[in-house]
Design an enzyme around this catalytic site. Sequence first.
Site, mmCIF file in Angstrom:
data_model
loop_
_atom_site.group_PDB
_atom_site.id
_atom_site.type_symbol
_atom_site.label_atom_id
_atom_site.label_comp_id
_atom_site.label_asym_id
_atom_site.label_seq_id
_atom_site.Cartn_x
_atom_site.Cartn_y
_atom_site.Cartn_z
ATOM 1 C CG ASP A 7 -1.933 1.322 1.407
ATOM 2 O OD1 ASP A 7 -2.314 1.803 0.139
ATOM 3 O OD2 ASP A 7 -2.115 1.862 2.273
ATOM 4 C CD GLU A 69 -4.583 1.547 -2.621
ATOM 5 O OE1 GLU A 69 -4.672 2.767 -2.248
ATOM 6 O OE2 GLU A 69 -4.935 0.931 -1.549
ATOM 7 C CG ASP A 141 -0.496 3.294 6.331
ATOM 8 O OD1 ASP A 141 -1.242 3.735 5.508
ATOM 9 O OD2 ASP A 141 -0.110 3.725 7.110
#
Length: 182
Positions: A7, A69, A141
């Site tokens: 991420d 992502e 996160d």
Amino acid sequence: MRILGIDPGLQRTGFGVIESVGARLAYVASGTISTTEAPRGDLPLRLKIIFEGVREVVQRYAPDCATVEIVFVNVNPQSTLLLGQARGAAMAALVAADLVVAEYTALQMKKAVVGHGLANKTQVQEMVRRLLALPALPGRDAADALGLAISHAHAGASFAAIGRSATLVRRQHAQYRKGRSY
């Protein structure tokens, strides 16, 4: 299969590693790569920290593949550009380690993990905790990164099967054809 989820973020890049054997998922590790000790205006140093941090995670946990992502466009274009650079540093480390990298949007990840694309961070954390049988909630996160790895564990095999059965052609954007762009 061991899957690494990333991420990306300029201040904190989350990572999560899971093992996938059939439909069974097992937690391996998770955490964040923090760049907050670097001076706020020193972008090259922050990108170096992200690159080296992701490289260290890859060396330590030896994943078979990775997922990152996809960056969405924020209201602030400067924030989007900075996030894209952090994502690029993480992807460069993954590709330098010869890993196949899959990409999912936050909406796709939330839909796969929680069941709807508008889930908030707390809902993602709780579902990741449940799916991986963790004793406590992972950090925000790290939960997103684990969610990306879970999404790939569920969808990756389907995408691979589709890729093997169909010939896909990537379209080149802004390419000139007989003097015209399309």
